[in-house]
Design an enzyme around this catalytic site. Structure first.
Site, PDB file in Angstrom:
ATOM      1  N   ASP A   6       0.887  -1.169   0.000  1.00 41.48           N
ATOM      2  CA  ASP A   6       0.000   0.000   0.000  1.00 41.48           C
ATOM      3  C   ASP A   6       0.922   1.215   0.000  1.00 41.48           C
ATOM      4  OD1 ASP A   6      -1.611   2.159   0.569  1.00 41.48           O
ATOM      5  OD2 ASP A   6      -2.324   1.412   2.505  1.00 41.48           O
ATOM      6  N   LYS A  66       2.734  11.345  -3.425  1.00 40.13           N
ATOM      7  CA  LYS A  66       1.712  10.636  -4.200  1.00 40.13           C
ATOM      8  C   LYS A  66       0.765  11.597  -4.925  1.00 40.13           C
ATOM      9  CE  LYS A  66      -1.756   7.010  -3.450  1.00 40.13           C
ATOM     10  NZ  LYS A  66      -2.283   6.103  -2.411  1.00 40.13           N
ATOM     11  N   GLU A 159      -7.251   0.652  -4.577  1.00 45.02           N
ATOM     12  CA  GLU A 159      -7.288   0.567  -3.110  1.00 45.02           C
ATOM     13  C   GLU A 159      -8.631   0.048  -2.570  1.00 45.02           C
ATOM     14  OE1 GLU A 159      -6.006   4.483  -1.964  1.00 45.02           O
ATOM     15  OE2 GLU A 159      -4.016   4.137  -2.797  1.00 45.02           O
ATOM     16  N   ASP A 182     -12.969   5.861   2.582  1.00 43.87           N
ATOM     17  CA  ASP A 182     -11.529   5.916   2.878  1.00 43.87           C
ATOM     18  C   ASP A 182     -11.115   7.336   3.237  1.00 43.87           C
ATOM     19  OD1 ASP A 182      -8.755   5.950   2.902  1.00 43.87           O
ATOM     20  OD2 ASP A 182      -8.508   4.798   1.050  1.00 43.87           O
TER      21      ASP A 182
HETATM   22  P1  ADP Z   1      -2.964   7.368   3.810  1.00 41.31           P
HETATM   23  O1  ADP Z   1      -3.922   6.433   3.200  1.00 41.31           O
HETATM   24  O2  ADP Z   1      -3.272   8.801   3.507  1.00 41.31           O
HETATM   25  O3  ADP Z   1      -1.544   7.042   3.523  1.00 41.31           O
HETATM   26  P2  ADP Z   1      -3.570   6.346   6.521  1.00 41.31           P
HETATM   27  O4  ADP Z   1      -4.702   5.507   6.153  1.00 41.31           O
HETATM   28  O5  ADP Z   1      -2.394   5.693   7.130  1.00 41.31           O
HETATM   29  O6  ADP Z   1      -3.080   7.297   5.378  1.00 41.31           O
HETATM   30  O7  ADP Z   1      -4.122   7.464   7.539  1.00 41.31           O
HETATM   31  C1  ADP Z   1      -3.295   8.384   8.141  1.00 41.31           C
HETATM   32  C2  ADP Z   1      -4.137   9.321   8.951  1.00 41.31           C
HETATM   33  O8  ADP Z   1      -4.865   8.579   9.919  1.00 41.31           O
HETATM   34  C3  ADP Z   1      -3.327  10.355   9.687  1.00 41.31           C
HETATM   35  O9  ADP Z   1      -3.926  11.616   9.533  1.00 41.31           O
HETATM   36  C4  ADP Z   1      -3.431   9.879  11.121  1.00 41.31           C
HETATM   37  O10 ADP Z   1      -3.357  10.945  12.040  1.00 41.31           O
HETATM   38  C5  ADP Z   1      -4.795   9.268  11.130  1.00 41.31           C
HETATM   39  N1  ADP Z   1      -4.961   8.342  12.248  1.00 41.31           N
HETATM   40  C6  ADP Z   1      -4.219   7.243  12.533  1.00 41.31           C
HETATM   41  N2  ADP Z   1      -4.635   6.679  13.687  1.00 41.31           N
HETATM   42  C7  ADP Z   1      -5.676   7.444  14.140  1.00 41.31           C
HETATM   43  C8  ADP Z   1      -6.520   7.396  15.288  1.00 41.31           C
HETATM   44  N3  ADP Z   1      -6.367   6.453  16.199  1.00 41.31           N
HETATM   45  N4  ADP Z   1      -7.477   8.352  15.404  1.00 41.31           N
HETATM   46  C9  ADP Z   1      -7.619   9.311  14.488  1.00 41.31           C
HETATM   47  N5  ADP Z   1      -6.847   9.420  13.398  1.00 41.31           N
HETATM   48  C10 ADP Z   1      -5.874   8.499  13.213  1.00 41.31           C
HETATM   49 MG    MG Z   2      -4.644   4.966   2.152  1.00 41.38          MG
END
Ligand code: ADP
Ligand code: MG
Length: 584
Positions: A6, A66, A159, A182
């Site tokens: 991912d 990205k 995704e 998402d």
């Molecule tokens: P992406 O798909 O954009 O790469 P992710 O799915 O990993 O990202 O999401 C990252 C986001 O999720 C960040 O903004 C992070 O702060 C938020 N995040 C991760 N854990 C939590 C949580 N427990 N509560 C709220 N937000 C969260």
């Molecule tokens: Mg993502």
């Protein structure tokens, strides 16, 4: 072996299929999420180290690359960059002009190193996920990044599709509809999927490439700044504040309150601010509510209503916020499926996709469901399905059967597998005889139960409820059917659907005729003297018609003549009943 990746805007993950399970591979500190941040200094740093450098050397560090991959100057996302409109984007970093593919490849290289260290072998093949809305240029650039990192990119997967696979939704009924919500770090996507023959089709996708957890961090940082009456901060302090806001936000998804402490800000300031979940929800709610309109548009584009959805799944770290989960229920009127970690499901799906491609998942996939229907042959040679095709195993089902012929003293149980209406067109898996005391037609009661255990072994049990006698057979091959054989059976059942249905209706009519003709004969013999001759002649004519129809094998004709015979014998039947009453 094919790894699954991912490659996220905020975080990236890698994993492989290992001893039957999709497994995410962690770095030496046990962290599975690698921040998608690259720092170009004396050496190239990726991930957590790069994120730490962001505050110190913002112009040597890049996050969210990205957003730029496969883009040309002037396109969405390239605002603030200088270059010739229409030319592929390059980014000035550490004294060089780098393409987004090159920068992304650094993230992928790091993932490769982590995975190889953990897994102990070289990993050269990968599946990489991209957002459903990525165009050809963006997909090709992602593939290029994979190749620059030394991977042979076996497939680029959407995704939402990967996430749905990780949630096991490929086992839902055909034509099931799924909403994938998402909300990641920087982007929001809502995709509507439909399952068609085991493959997810993206019916529609909508979103906002500038809406995500980062915006929530910013709103929380602003809240902290106003609560602590902070002056305008330097860039490094601003980044520290955002980082603290993000940690508080994540904590507040499970705790009710959290304290932000930032000692030694420039100018010698120290701040300590207490935040409650309710407070940050107030600040975040307007941002999260902006996802609603995209959900409605995606539903509209797919031509469906929220009520038509079979599942709503949550993807992206930001959906861990209780407020987001509440809004999702409000939008779709349905509880989302929370069975997977939202920030890991895309990677898990990529791993599963890789395992399907390299063949390691085939047997498992087949063992999880019944590839074809299982049933027994009924009187007249028809297939009676007991466990339908695509039932998740383990499974158990049963039915009660009776004797079709008077004086019968046993029943043959023939176990069948297949999708055809006639027993003879299906595969015979086995059979046995269950004895019972000779009984009048329809008086015997034989229960037949099918159960398939988790290993795919089918057990067929038949019990005569009169005597309590039971017999059991075990059939080992009920689930292990090759893909080709399943396909041939399905193709046959489609091709012969009309003939099969006709054959079933004819058989059912034939059984009825074979029951009626002797019954009418017997009644005529009993009541001949009491009936007007023309009525008798009428009945005789209709029985002859039924006999002729039986021989012609024409379904419609047989059904019609049976109905006529039924009509013609109305008064005969009434007299029979009256007579029976008088006798008793
Ligand atoms: P992406 O798909 O954009 O790469 P992710 O799915 O990993 O990202 O999401 C990252 C986001 O999720 C960040 O903004 C992070 O702060 C938020 N995040 C991760 N854990 C939590 C949580 N427990 N509560 C709220 N937000 C969260
Ligand atoms: Mg993502």
């Amino acid at each position: 072996m094919i790894a699954g990746i991912d490659l996220g805007t905020t975080n990236s993950l890698i994993g492989v299929y290992e001893s039957g399970f999709p497994t995410l591979l962690a770095d030496t500190d046990g962290r599975r999420l690698l921040p998608s941040v690259v720092h170009y200094g004396d050496s190239i740093l990726v991930g957590h180290e790069a994120r730490r450098m962001q505050a110190i050397h913002p112009n040597r560090t890049i996050a969210s690359v990205k957003r730029l991959i496969g883009r040309r100057f002037g396109e969405e996302g390239t605002e603030g960059l200088t270059g010739i409109p229409g030319a592929p984007v390059t980014i000035p970093l550490g004294g060089q002009n780098l393409s987004p593919e090159e920068i992304s490849s650094e993230i992928l290289k790091k993932l490769k190193v982590i995975a190889e260290a953990r897994h102990g072998t070289e990993i050269t093949r990968a599946v990489i996920t991209v957002p459903a809305y990525f165009n050809d240029a963006q997909r090709a650039a992602t593939r290029k990044a994979g190749e620059l990192a030394g991977f042979s990119v076996e497939r680029i997967v959407s995704e939402p599709t990967a996430a749905a696979l990780a949630y096991g939704l490929d086992r839902l009924q055909d034509r099931s509809k799924i909403a994938v919500y998402d909300l990641g770090g920087g982007t929001f996507d809502l995709s509507i999927l439909q399952l068609d023959n085991g493959v997810f089709q993206v019916l529609s996708t909508h979103g906002d490439t500038r809406l995500g957890g980062d915006d929530l961090d910013q709103a929380i940082a602003a809240l902290v700044a106003s609560k602590a009456s902070l002056p305008r901060l330097s860039l490094p302090d601003t980044i520290r504040l955002h980082e603290a806001a993000r940690l508080a936000k994540e904590t507040l998804s499970t705790e009710e309150q959290s304290t932000i402490r930032l000692p030694f800000l420039e100018g010698g300031m120290n701040i300590e601010v207490m935040l409650t979940r309710a407070e940050i929800e107030g600040a975040c709610s307007p941002i999260i509510r902006r996802t609603r309109i995209h959900c409605l548009r995606a539903l509209e584009d797919a031509g469906i209503k929220a009520a038509d959805l079979d599942q709503v799944i949550l993807v992206g770290g930001s959906t861990r916020m209780p407020l987001v989960q509440h809004l999702v229920v409000e939008i779709f009127g349905k509880e989302p499926n929370l069975s997977q970690h939202p920030d890991e499901s895309v990677a898990l799906g990529a791993i599963l996709q890789g395992a399907i491609l390299d063949g390691s998942l085939q047997n498992v996939a087949l063992l999880d469901i019944t590839p074809l229907s299982l049933g027994i042959e009924t009187f007249g040679g028809l297939m009676n399905v007991i466990i339908p095709r695509n039932t998740t195993i383990p499974a158990k089902a049963g039915e009660m059967f009776t004797n079709a012929v008077a004086g019968q003293s046993g029943m043959r149980i023939t176990v069948l597998q297949g999708e055809r209406e006639l027993a003879a067109d299906n595969w015979k898996l086995g059979g046995f005889e269950i004895p019972f005391a000779p009984s009048p037609k329809g008086a015997a009661r034989v229960g037949v139960q099918f159960s398939i255990d988790a290993d795919g072994i089918l057990q067929v049990l038949a019990r005569d409820t009169g005597t309590g006698i039971e017999k059991i057979v075990e059939i080992k091959s009920a689930v292990e059917v090759s893909d080709e054989a399943v396909e041939a059976m399905l193709a046959g059942s489609l091709e012969h659907a009309f003939e099969d249905m006709d054959a079933r209706i004819f058989t059912e009519a034939r059984l009825k005729a074979e029951e009626m003709l002797p019954a009418v004969e017997a009644a005529l013999a009993q009541l001949a003297g009491e009936l007007p001759p023309d009525e008798i002649a009428g009945i005789r004519h209709q029985t002859a018609e039924v006999t002729a129809a039986l021989q012609s094998k024409e379904t419609v004709r047989l059904k019609q003549t049976l109905a006529n015979l039924d009509n013609a014998t109305q008064s005969l039947a009434t007299r029979l009943i009256e007579r029976a009453m008088k006798i008793s």
